[in-house]
Design an enzyme around this catalytic site. Structure first.
Site, short mmCIF file in Angstrom:
data_model
loop_
_atom_site.label_atom_id
_atom_site.label_comp_id
_atom_site.label_asym_id
_atom_site.label_seq_id
_atom_site.Cartn_x
_atom_site.Cartn_y
_atom_site.Cartn_z
N GLU B 56 -5.67 69.79 -32.52
CA GLU B 56 -4.22 69.77 -32.31
C GLU B 56 -3.47 69.33 -33.56
O GLU B 56 -2.35 69.76 -33.81
CB GLU B 56 -3.85 68.88 -31.12
CG GLU B 56 -4.27 69.43 -29.76
CD GLU B 56 -5.68 69.05 -29.36
OE1 GLU B 56 -6.41 68.46 -30.20
OE2 GLU B 56 -6.08 69.34 -28.22
N PHE B 118 -6.91 61.51 -15.03
CA PHE B 118 -7.73 62.08 -16.10
C PHE B 118 -6.83 62.76 -17.13
O PHE B 118 -5.96 63.55 -16.78
CB PHE B 118 -8.74 63.08 -15.51
CG PHE B 118 -9.55 63.75 -16.58
CD1 PHE B 118 -10.43 63.02 -17.37
CD2 PHE B 118 -9.42 65.11 -16.83
CE1 PHE B 118 -11.16 63.62 -18.37
CE2 PHE B 118 -10.16 65.72 -17.83
CZ PHE B 118 -11.04 64.99 -18.60
N GLN B 119 -7.06 62.46 -18.38
CA GLN B 119 -6.28 62.99 -19.51
C GLN B 119 -4.78 62.72 -19.37
O GLN B 119 -3.96 63.53 -19.79
CB GLN B 119 -6.56 64.48 -19.72
CG GLN B 119 -7.98 64.72 -20.22
CD GLN B 119 -8.22 66.13 -20.76
OE1 GLN B 119 -7.60 67.08 -20.32
NE2 GLN B 119 -9.12 66.24 -21.72
N LYS B 168 2.02 69.49 -14.71
CA LYS B 168 1.31 70.68 -14.26
C LYS B 168 1.98 71.31 -13.04
O LYS B 168 2.04 72.53 -12.92
CB LYS B 168 -0.15 70.30 -13.95
CG LYS B 168 -1.10 71.46 -14.12
CD LYS B 168 -2.56 71.02 -14.08
CE LYS B 168 -3.47 72.22 -14.19
NZ LYS B 168 -4.89 71.83 -14.17
N MET B 481 -6.29 59.06 -56.08
CA MET B 481 -5.09 58.25 -56.26
C MET B 481 -5.39 56.78 -55.97
O MET B 481 -4.91 55.89 -56.67
CB MET B 481 -3.96 58.76 -55.36
CG MET B 481 -2.61 58.12 -55.64
SD MET B 481 -2.04 58.36 -57.34
CE MET B 481 -1.00 59.80 -57.15
#
Lengths: 192, 567
Positions: B56, B118-119, B168, B481
């Site tokens: 993602e 969940f999630q 959902k 760097m």
């Protein structure tokens, strides 16, 4: 120099606004001394009154960041001197202490407090004022044992005769309208 | 206004709303809570392209790259929980760099909110400080409205990222689809009308200036004010310097373009900031990498600040004249008020500064005589072979500064880099997004060996869609760097900056991507040419000097006057 300031923010009455606003303080590690949120004179618009102790420069930038939030209509800051403000405090003392002597009655009179409820066991006293005033009464009453004590956040209004928000909203609508019309004239310029 | 009365699911309404907003590309990654939307998307594949990244974070950086080069709103899909939390870096990056994004995340069904389902993650809470606006949709009726408002807010005023978290059940339920574009939100003022009096004040200051300096930032690009900027500097003869994100708003070869500001910017613009009498800042926000020590920054100058975001006025540098408004509209008005002028002598001072910098730094970077390759010569050759017409994408670190300093750019919207947040791992996914956004232009991404390994799985995405991104890894086997700072400020204590790297060529080839490694100067031109001419993606690993440093440098906390040309 750190000083007490009152920040007033007018916002849409939407879920999460409190969180959006407190994030601005948290990120800059500025503590909120007191916070009151309720519906303003304009329906659907909430008013946040936030008391902070910070340098004016910092407060000014915080107000800019609050106002940047999409769902905030307008934010201002004022010093204590520029506003009229109050807090409310409730005190619960044993009724026995009230009946034993007239000292509590004297305190209530002296502090311009009032009694809200008396039961066999306890008495509830209410006082509005500045924090030092509600604190002074607390200390007076506590000689007799305060059972419960609660102080509200601050509410405040400016010394100017009108609510600034309505003026601001009118000004802004005019701004937006002129912005739209200026775009139109610009297009006209091009088409000529 | 189109009137459709067909009953559709919330998921389909999401796609239809995106089409109403003329979205042609979505970057994303499916998962449980956003499956209804993905199912709806299945039927719309001929109308909108979906690019499946490998993470993602890759999706959102790709959307950023796409938005930055195209000027459109980048769109990104992710599922609930980990899908959404993986967007947070990209959101913060887009917030810092004012990149318009609409990110749609799936959320657990609304009855499960707050139950540790969940999630489930508190996506609104998590993304609040990293978005311009966010909103949780739990009712199907809100979908068209929320998407319309999201696009309006993301793209208007000072752009930024917006998150819509759609439960959902809202995706499954049905509505009569009807779409109305949003053009006003009561509590939101995207820009203010330009104040004509302030324009006159600014014009007066510019006209009376003996040593004026103009600084331009990404605001010029975001408002499409490139033409007005060019006209203004040409009419007034004011030397113009750019912030990192302002790069390409004015061609790098323009005679009045005096170079880059900031920590690793050019010598002249930094030194002269503290010598100019009028400083005209256009669409930039005085980042600390530009100002160095603010208490010793342009104190002698009268500052004109052209800025769309009122919160930026007096935030870092107090403005003598604050010109609130869209850069294009302000510059248009300013252009009419200023009188033609030139500042040859003053401009000459920048030229002498450049000559000094060339002798001490630039020549050694671009035309080295030492054995090992420098990052600068690689950047120069790639730039030459792409004729200044390529889109330059970078990751973060030494190569980012070198590429920005030396790559020649003729067209606007040609730099994609993580400026404000400095997100390592940004480069590769941003480059693939840039290629999707501008398929007809060359897209070159420079990365270090460190940053590349943060998001290198996107090679899979680049291969799957055959995106002709030219990838250059400048490999010094160090987090360069950080190593430079360790050398200069931490007694050469190289604490965990040396890397054992994979075989990058073999890695690319395992994805079916052509690749080559070069470590000698003699072969460099040839392989760069092969890369540029190659049809399709190409990865070039260039082994460069292990311990080269980027100079000039304004040490952290030092004044821009104290810019160093050498250690």
């Amino acid at each position: 120099m750190s000083k007490e300031f009152i920040i007033s923010a007018y916002t849409e009455n939407h879920i999460g606004l409190l969180n959006r606003i407190t994030i601005v303080f948290t990120r800059r590690k500025v503590n909120i001394e007191s916070l009151t949120v309720s519906e303003s004179a304009i329906s659907g618009v909430s008013k946040f009154t936030i008391v902070v102790k910070a340098e004016e420069e910092k407060v000014r930038k915080i107000v800019q960041q609050i106002e940047k939030l999409v769902e905030v209509l307008k934010a201002f800051y004022h010093s204590n001197e520029e506003m009229i403000y109050q807090e409310i405090a409730l005190y619960k003392v044993p009724t026995e202490a009230l009946t034993k002597s007239n000292q509590i009655e004297t305190l209530v009179r002296e502090h311009n407090a009032r009694i809200l409820e008396i039961t066999k066991d306890y008495t509830v006293i209410e006082k509005t004022g500045h924090k030092e005033e509600t604190q002074a009464l607390f200390e007076g009453l506590n000689q007799f044992g305060v059972l419960q004590f609660i102080r509200s956040g601050r509410v405040a209004i400016t010394r100017s005769p009108i609510e600034k928000l309505s003026v601001f909203l009118e000004m802004r609508d005019a701004q937006l309208a002129s912005l739209e019309s200026s775009e139109e004239t610009e297009e006209l310029e091009y088409s000529v | 206004m189109e009137q459709t009365t067909r009953k559709v699911t919330g998921a389909e309404a999401v796609i239809m709303s995106l089409l109403e907003e003329k979205v042609d590309t979505i970057f994303g990654y499916p998962g449980g809570a956003i499956m209804p939307v993905y199912d709806a998307l299945y039927d719309y594949q001929n109308q909108v392209k979906h690019v499946l990244t490998r993470h993602e974070q890759g999706a959102i950086h790709a959307a950023q790259g796409y938005a930055r080069v195209s000027g459109k709103v980048g769109v990104c899909f992710a599922t609930s929980g980990p899908g959404a939390t993986n967007l947070v870096t990209g959101l913060t990056d887009a917030m810092m760099d004012s990149t318009p994004l609409v990110c749609i995340t799936g959320q657990v069904g609304s009855p499960l909110l707050g139950t540790d389902a969940f999630q489930e993650a508190d996506v609104i809470g998590l993304t609040m400080p990293a978005t311009k606006w966010n909103y949780q949709v739990t009712s199907v009726d809100e979908i068209p409205w929320a998407i319309a408002q999201a696009f309006y807010i993301a793209s208007s005023g000072r752009p930024g990222p917006v998150v819509l978290d759609i439960s959902k059940d809202a995706q499954f339920n049905e509505i009569d689809f009807k779409y109305e574009k949003c053009n006003k939100v009561r509590s939101y003022v995207p820009e203010y009308k330009v104040n004509d009096e302030k324009v006159s004040e600014a014009a007066k200051l510019i006209d009376s200036a003996k040593k004026p300096l103009l600084l331009f930032g990404q605001g010029v690009i975001l408002s499409g004010a490139e033409k007005e900027l060019k006209q203004l500097v040409e009419k007034t003869g004011v030397p113009a310097a750019w912030t990192l994100l302002g790069l390409s708003a004015l061609p790098t070869s323009h005679p009045l373009n005096v170079g880059m500001l900031g920590m690793h910017g050019n010598y002249g613009p930094n030194i002269k900031t503290n010598e100019c009498d009028v400083l005209i800042a256009v669409g930039m926000r005085f980042d600390d990498r530009v100002t160095g020590d603010v208490s010793n920054y342009a104190k002698q100058a009268k500052v004109i600040h052209v800025e769309i975001d009122p919160a930026e006025i007096d935030k870092i540098v107090p403005a003598e004249v604050a010109l609130l408004g869209d850069a294009k509209k302000v510059l248009k008005k300013l252009l009419k008020k200023v009188t033609p002028n030139s500042h040859e002598e003053w401009l000459g001072e920048f030229k002498s500064c450049y000559e000094k910098e060339a002798e001490k730094v630039i020549d050694k970077d671009l035309f080295p005589t030492k054995e090992k390759l420098t990052m600068g010569e690689v950047v120069r050759r790639v730039g030459e072979q792409t004729n200044g017409d390529a889109i330059l994408v970078t990751d973060v670190g030494q190569h980012q500064m070198i590429a920005s300093r030396y790559f020649q750019l003729n067209k606007s919207r040609s730099l994609v880099t993580s400026g404000g947040l400095g997100t390592m791992g940004f480069g590769l996914p941003a480059a693939l997004g840039a290629k999707v956004g501008q398929p007809d232009r060359d897209v070159v991404v420079f990365m270090g060996d460190g940053g590349f390994q943060m998001t290198m799985q996107e090679l899979g995405c680049i291969a799957q869609y055959n995106l002709g991104v030219k990838m250059v890894i400048l490999n010094n086997n160090f987090l360069g760097m950080v190593r430079q700072w360790q050398q200069l400020f931490f007694d050469k204590r190289y604490s965990f900056t040396e890397m054992q790297n994979p075989d990058f060529v073999a890695l690319a080839k395992s994805f079916g991507i052509s690749a080559q490694k070069v470590s000698e100067r003699d072969n460099l031109d040839k392989v760069v040419q092969e890369m540029v001419e190659h049809d399709g993606p190409y990865l070039l690993e260039v082994v460069v000097e292990k311990e080269d440093n980027v100079f000039p440098m304004v040490p952290a906390g030092a004044s821009v006057s104290n810019i160093l040309l050498e250690p």
